[in-house]
Structure formats: structure tokens, C-alpha cells
Write a protein that holds these residues in place. Structure first.
Motif, mmCIF file in Angstrom:
data_model
loop_
_atom_site.group_PDB
_atom_site.id
_atom_site.type_symbol
_atom_site.label_atom_id
_atom_site.label_comp_id
_atom_site.label_asym_id
_atom_site.label_seq_id
_atom_site.Cartn_x
_atom_site.Cartn_y
_atom_site.Cartn_z
ATOM 1 N N GLU A 29 0.851 -1.202 0.000
ATOM 2 C CA GLU A 29 0.000 0.000 0.000
ATOM 3 C C GLU A 29 0.885 1.250 0.000
ATOM 4 O OE1 GLU A 29 -0.637 -2.545 2.174
ATOM 5 O OE2 GLU A 29 -2.253 -3.296 0.908
ATOM 6 N N GLY A 30 1.972 1.176 0.776
ATOM 7 C CA GLY A 30 2.917 2.298 0.846
ATOM 8 C C GLY A 30 3.483 2.587 -0.526
ATOM 9 N N PHE A 31 3.853 1.519 -1.240
ATOM 10 C CA PHE A 31 4.415 1.698 -2.581
ATOM 11 C C PHE A 31 3.369 2.306 -3.515
ATOM 12 C CE2 PHE A 31 4.877 0.131 -6.916
ATOM 13 C CZ PHE A 31 6.059 0.776 -7.239
ATOM 14 N N GLN A 32 2.137 1.771 -3.441
ATOM 15 C CA GLN A 32 1.068 2.258 -4.316
ATOM 16 C C GLN A 32 0.815 3.755 -4.104
ATOM 17 O OE1 GLN A 32 -0.967 0.766 -6.656
ATOM 18 N NE2 GLN A 32 0.420 -0.996 -6.630
ATOM 19 N N SER A 33 0.791 4.156 -2.813
ATOM 20 C CA SER A 33 0.487 5.575 -2.578
ATOM 21 C C SER A 33 1.655 6.443 -3.070
ATOM 22 C CB SER A 33 0.156 5.834 -1.112
ATOM 23 O OG SER A 33 1.322 5.865 -0.369
ATOM 24 N N TRP A 34 2.911 5.944 -2.881
ATOM 25 C CA TRP A 34 4.077 6.684 -3.395
ATOM 26 C C TRP A 34 3.985 6.804 -4.917
ATOM 27 C CZ3 TRP A 34 7.802 5.517 -6.975
ATOM 28 C CH2 TRP A 34 8.866 6.413 -7.054
ATOM 29 N N MET A 35 3.609 5.686 -5.579
ATOM 30 C CA MET A 35 3.546 5.660 -7.051
ATOM 31 C C MET A 35 2.506 6.669 -7.567
ATOM 32 S SD MET A 35 2.542 2.494 -9.482
ATOM 33 C CE MET A 35 0.801 2.822 -9.406
ATOM 34 N N TRP A 36 1.332 6.687 -6.913
ATOM 35 C CA TRP A 36 0.279 7.596 -7.389
ATOM 36 C C TRP A 36 0.653 9.050 -7.163
ATOM 37 C CZ3 TRP A 36 -2.840 6.406 -11.002
ATOM 38 C CH2 TRP A 36 -3.229 5.088 -11.179
ATOM 39 N N ARG A 37 1.345 9.307 -6.052
ATOM 40 C CA ARG A 37 1.805 10.676 -5.810
ATOM 41 C C ARG A 37 2.791 11.098 -6.909
ATOM 42 N NH1 ARG A 37 4.637 10.724 -0.932
ATOM 43 N NH2 ARG A 37 3.638 8.824 -0.276
ATOM 44 N N GLY A 38 3.705 10.155 -7.239
ATOM 45 C CA GLY A 38 4.710 10.415 -8.279
ATOM 46 C C GLY A 38 4.040 10.647 -9.630
ATOM 47 N N LEU A 39 3.052 9.799 -9.946
ATOM 48 C CA LEU A 39 2.384 9.912 -11.247
ATOM 49 C C LEU A 39 1.578 11.202 -11.352
ATOM 50 C CD1 LEU A 39 1.160 6.278 -12.017
ATOM 51 C CD2 LEU A 39 2.934 7.567 -13.184
ATOM 52 N N THR A 40 0.952 11.612 -10.248
ATOM 53 C CA THR A 40 0.146 12.848 -10.270
ATOM 54 C C THR A 40 1.036 14.036 -10.633
ATOM 55 O OG1 THR A 40 -0.979 11.864 -8.399
ATOM 56 C CG2 THR A 40 -1.583 14.116 -8.911
ATOM 57 N N PHE A 41 2.275 13.978 -10.177
ATOM 58 C CA PHE A 41 3.215 15.057 -10.460
ATOM 59 C C PHE A 41 3.772 14.932 -11.885
ATOM 60 C CE2 PHE A 41 7.463 17.011 -9.998
ATOM 61 C CZ PHE A 41 7.032 18.280 -9.654
ATOM 62 N N LEU A 42 4.053 13.673 -12.284
ATOM 63 C CA LEU A 42 4.764 13.432 -13.551
ATOM 64 C C LEU A 42 3.847 13.529 -14.773
ATOM 65 C CD1 LEU A 42 7.521 12.579 -14.696
ATOM 66 C CD2 LEU A 42 6.889 10.207 -14.327
ATOM 67 N N LEU A 43 2.623 13.002 -14.641
ATOM 68 C CA LEU A 43 1.769 12.888 -15.827
ATOM 69 C C LEU A 43 1.462 14.226 -16.526
ATOM 70 C CD1 LEU A 43 -0.589 9.950 -14.809
ATOM 71 C CD2 LEU A 43 1.119 9.979 -16.619
ATOM 72 N N PRO A 44 1.121 15.305 -15.781
ATOM 73 C CA PRO A 44 0.876 16.577 -16.488
ATOM 74 C C PRO A 44 2.104 17.031 -17.287
ATOM 75 C CG PRO A 44 0.197 16.739 -14.196
ATOM 76 C CD PRO A 44 0.880 15.430 -14.330
ATOM 77 N N VAL A 45 3.296 16.822 -16.683
ATOM 78 C CA VAL A 45 4.547 17.226 -17.370
ATOM 79 C C VAL A 45 4.722 16.392 -18.643
ATOM 80 C CG1 VAL A 45 7.037 17.456 -17.070
ATOM 81 C CG2 VAL A 45 5.541 17.762 -15.118
ATOM 82 N N LEU A 46 4.413 15.089 -18.529
ATOM 83 C CA LEU A 46 4.547 14.195 -19.694
ATOM 84 C C LEU A 46 3.559 14.589 -20.790
ATOM 85 C CD1 LEU A 46 4.903 10.670 -18.038
ATOM 86 C CD2 LEU A 46 6.613 11.871 -19.370
ATOM 87 N N PHE A 47 2.302 14.816 -20.403
ATOM 88 C CA PHE A 47 1.291 15.160 -21.411
ATOM 89 C C PHE A 47 1.636 16.476 -22.099
ATOM 90 C CE2 PHE A 47 -1.811 12.316 -18.967
ATOM 91 C CZ PHE A 47 -1.655 11.286 -19.887
ATOM 92 N N PHE A 48 2.187 17.423 -21.330
ATOM 93 C CA PHE A 48 2.598 18.692 -21.937
ATOM 94 C C PHE A 48 3.670 18.432 -23.007
ATOM 95 C CE2 PHE A 48 4.996 22.665 -22.188
ATOM 96 C CZ PHE A 48 3.964 23.576 -22.355
ATOM 97 N N GLY A 49 4.606 17.524 -22.687
ATOM 98 C CA GLY A 49 5.670 17.150 -23.638
ATOM 99 C C GLY A 49 5.075 16.517 -24.892
ATOM 100 N N HIS A 50 4.062 15.655 -24.706
ATOM 101 C CA HIS A 50 3.439 15.007 -25.872
ATOM 102 C C HIS A 50 2.801 16.047 -26.793
ATOM 103 C CE1 HIS A 50 2.937 11.242 -23.122
ATOM 104 N NE2 HIS A 50 4.183 11.421 -23.513
ATOM 105 N N PHE A 51 2.121 17.044 -26.161
ATOM 106 C CA PHE A 51 1.469 18.055 -27.004
ATOM 107 C C PHE A 51 2.496 18.982 -27.656
ATOM 108 C CE2 PHE A 51 -2.280 16.429 -24.984
ATOM 109 C CZ PHE A 51 -3.166 16.421 -26.052
#
Ligand code: COA
Length: 395
Positions: A316-338
Motif C-alpha cells: 500500500e505504501g508503494f502504491q500511494s508513493w507511485m500515485w503521488r509520483g504519477l500525479t506530479f509526472l503525468l501533467p509534465v509528460l502530457f505537456f511534452g506530448h502536445f
């Protein structure tokens, strides 16, 4: 003796000559007694205390610290004994290697047989009714298939066409979890170092320089970097990494894209796109820094999960860390894609403007479009897959 009043003095040359002769005599006797196993310390201590010791050793052409033949022989005998032990261990090692290689091929063919058997069972199960037993059996078959695949990760495999072409007939299977982990860490670090280098070079080009030669150097570095990534990722996949096929393909396409950029002559069109390209490279480096932080964090956490029995990092600890990381990373990634889409559109407009005269312009436009579609759709797919897994775990 009147002619030699100081003959008795220790500084007189004749006195010294006699003393030297007596010393030599003593030394010869000493050497003989040494050959008859006289204790070694006696000789060395006597030699060291002798006033002519230095002179003697110089005459012999060696230093005080040099060993006698007897000492050397006795050390050689010790070495021989040690070497016999080493030979035995080495022979055992060769035998073990042979046994291991025999076992590897035996297990590999056994696994292949089991895979075929499982495939047959799954095929016949598809024709059966969907009873609870059939569903349970299908899950068990899937689990067994996964176990076999995990076993295969520790057996030598053919390298595949690409790796054989690049590296020749070389076995690149890593046999321990530690070796696989170290290789992955090294892959992430390699990406980080190269990202830093490219970032600094691009920044320098963006701020101060507009020489085509330095641009060429950057593009050449990028071609080499992406090319190396494809090799390293193929080795990772061969060793059981779950990297999606698109991310490896994405690096082949990036190699091609930077290769095209490398061949683009210094024209008006080139200069028109240059700054946008450099800005994009800088942004990409920043994205890669964040990716490094996410991937290496995830790597160390997953290793801790897999290795420790009393888990101090829970799933559960890993999952919550992963989602926190993805919430931060995904907008940056999508901006790069566009941004990739924006590059494709800019290049398309430039191609129309110059009447399709420079082939690099439309080719790059199409490649950026391909990258946008592949990156965006794969990232969405990964996200949906993770959300599905999360929902399954909750229910
Ligand atoms: N490059 C190389 N390896 C990748 C990767 C990528 N872009 N994305 C995932 N992987 C690897 C992971 O390290 C993991 O490896 P392992 O099996 O050896 O442990 C494996 O693939 C499975 O990872 P997965 O669980 O599917 O994803 P993740 O949580 O590790 O990462 C993302 C998810 C979305 C953060 C990641 O895929 C990503 O960064 N994608 C965007 C890449 C991109 O668009 N780049 C261009 C930017 S403009």
C-alpha cells in the motif's frame, strides 16, 4: 714497525683489508651453514650488524632485503602447494560449469514442453462451458505460465535478431536478481548522466551559440544516446523487464529523428525551426530528470518489497508513493506530448511554405506526429491499466 706506525689503528687501509678478508671468510662459512638449514634470523641479523654488510651486498649486486636461494626455494615450495589447491578448485569449477550448462538445457527443454502442454490445455478449456471449475482452472494455468516465465528469466536465451546483429553471438542473460537490479540501476544512471550532458550543451547552444557545427555535435550525441538506449533496453527486456514495446520503439524512432536533424543543412528553414527544437530538447531533459526520480524511486522500493520479509515498505505504501509520483509526472509528460504535436504542425506548415523542397521538414513532421500518437496513447493505456489494477485490489 716503524714504517707503519698506525697499523694497529682501525682506520688503516691494511687493517681494514684484513678485517674485510676475515669477514668474507666468516660469511662463506655462514652461507654453508645456511645451506644446512641454519636459522634464517641468525644470518640476517649478523649481516645487518656487520660493518661490511653494505659493501658485501653491493658486491653481490642485490639489496639487504633480498632473499637467499634457500628462502626463495622454500617460498616456491609453499607456492606450489597453494597452486595444487587452486588447480583442484579450478577443476571443480570447470566440472560445475559443465553440469550447470547441462542442467540449463535440460530445464529449458522441460519448460518448453510444459508451455506447449499448458497452451493445449488452455485451448481445450476455451471450448468448455464457463463453470466455476473451468474459471478456476484457467486462473491456475495462467499462474503456472507466469511461474514458468519467471524461471526462464534465469536461463540462457537467444539474444534476438537486433542484439545478435549489434553484439554478435553473445549471451546477455543475467542469472541473479542482484545482477538484473544492478544493470537496471546502471541503465537509469546512464540516462541521467547523458541527460545532464545534453541539457548543458543545449542550454549553451540556446543562450550563446548558433554554430551549425556545435548543433551537429549535439545531434550526433543524441543519435548515439538513443541508439545505446535501444541496445540496453533490448538487454533489459531479454532479462525479464516489463518495458512496454512502444518505449523501446520510441527510442528507435528518436534515433531516426535526430539522425534526420543531423543531415539537415544550415538553411533558412533550419534556422526557423532551430530555437523551437532547442527549447524542446531542454524541456525533454527536464522531463527525463523527473522520470529518473520516479523510475529509480520505484526501482528501489520494489526491490525492498521483493527482498525483505518483514516489509517496512508495504505494498500500500508503494502504491500511494507511485500515485503521488504519477500525479506530479503525468501533467509534465502530457505537456511534452502536445509539444511534439506542436512540432509536427510547425514543421508541416514550414513544409508547405518552402514547397516541400527540403525533405527533412516533412519527414520530421510525420515522425513527431508518430511520436505524439504513440507516447500519448501508451501513457494513457499505462494509466488506465494502473487504475484498473487499483480498482481490482480495492474490490
Ligand atoms: N522508458 C523505459 N522504461 C520504462 C518506461 C520508459 N518510458 N516506462 C516504463 N518503463 C519500465 C519500468 O521501469 C518498468 O521496468 P521493470 O519491469 O524493469 O521494473 C516497466 O517498464 C513497467 O513499468 P510500468 O509499471 O508500466 O510503468 P511505470 O509506472 O514504471 O511508468 C510512466 C509509467 C507513465 C511514468 C512511464 O511509462 C513514462 O515515463 N512514460 C512516458 C514516456 C514519454 O512519454 N516520454 C516522452 C516524453 S515527451
Amino acid at each position: 714497525m716503524p714504517n707503519h706506525p698506525n697499523l694497529g689503528s682501525p682506520h688503516h687501509p691494511i687493517f681494514q683489508w684484513k678485517l674485510f678478508q676475515s669477514f668474507m671468510r666468516q660469511n662463506r662459512e655462514l652461507h654453508c651453514s645456511n645451506a644446512l638449514n641454519t636459522p634464517k634470523q641468525t644470518k640476517s641479523s649478523r649481516e645487518a650488524s656487520s660493518p661490511f654488510a653494505e659493501l658485501l651486498t653491493r658486491r653481490r649486486g642485490c639489496t639487504m632485503a633480498d632473499r637467499s636461494l634457500t628462502e626463495t626455494l622454500s617460498e616456491w615450495n609453499d607456492l606450489q602447494k597453494g597452486n595444487e589447491g587452486l588447480q583442484q578448485v579450478f577443476q571443480k569449477y570447470l566440472d560445475d560449469l559443465q553440469t550447470t550448462s547441462y542442467k540449463q538445457s535440460e530445464i529449458s527443454s522441460n519448460i518448453a514442453r510444459q508451455h506447449r502442454h499448458l497452451a493445449d490445455l488452455a485451448k481445450s478449456l476455451r471450448k468448455c462451458e464457463h463453470t466455476p471449475e473451468a474459471v478456476a482452472l484457467r486462473i491456475q494455468i495462467q499462474q503456472r505460465d507466469n511461474e514458468l516465465r519467471e524461471m526462464e528469466g534465469f536461463l540462457p536465451k537467444p539474444s534476438g535478431k537486433y542484439l545478435s546483429l549489434v553484439l554478435g553471438n553473445l549471451n546477455v542473460t543475467l542469472f541473479s536478481k542482484q545482477a538484473k537490479f544492478s544493470y537496471k540501476v546502471e541503465y537509469e544512471n546512464f540516462k541521467l548522466y547523458l541527460t545532464c550532458t545534453c541539457f548543458l550543451l543545449t542550454l549553451a547552444l540556446r543562450l550563446w551559440n548558433s554554430y551549425k557545427t556545435i548543433d551537429t555535435l549535439l545531434n550526433f550525441l543524441l543519435v548515439w544516446y538513443y541508439c545505446t538506449l535501444t541496445i540496453r533496453e533490448s538487454i533489459l527486456v531479454l532479462n525479464g523487464s516489463r518495458i512496454k514495446g512502444w518505449w523501446v520503439t520510441h527510442h528507435y524512432i528518436s534515433t531516426f529523428l535526430t539522425g534526420v536533424m543531423l543531415t539537415w543543412p544550415d538553411s533558412i528553414m533550419y534556422q526557423k525551426f532551430r530555437l523551437q527544437y532547442l527549447d524542446f530538447c531542454i524541456y525533454l531533459s527536464l522531463v527525463q530528470f523527473l522520470q529518473y526520480y520516479y523510475q529509480s524511486g520505484s526501482l528501489y522500493r520494489l526491490r525492498a518489497l521483493g527482498q525483505r520479509r518483514s516489509l517496512d515498505i508495504t505494498v500500500e505504501g508503494f502504491q500511494s508513493w507511485m500515485w503521488r509520483g504519477l500525479t506530479f509526472l503525468l501533467p509534465v509528460l502530457f505537456f511534452g506530448h502536445f509539444w511534439q504535436l506542436y512540432n509536427a504542425i510547425t514543421l508541416y506548415e514550414m513544409a508547405c511554405e518552402c514547397g516541400w523542397q527540403e525533405w527533412q521538414v516533412p519527414v520530421q513532421s510525420f515522425t513527431y506526429l508518430l511520436l505524439f500518437v504513440g507516447n500519448f496513447s501508451t501513457t494513457l493505456r499505462v494509466l488506465l491499466q494502473k487504475l484498473r489494477e487499483k480498482r481490482q485490489k480495492i474490490s
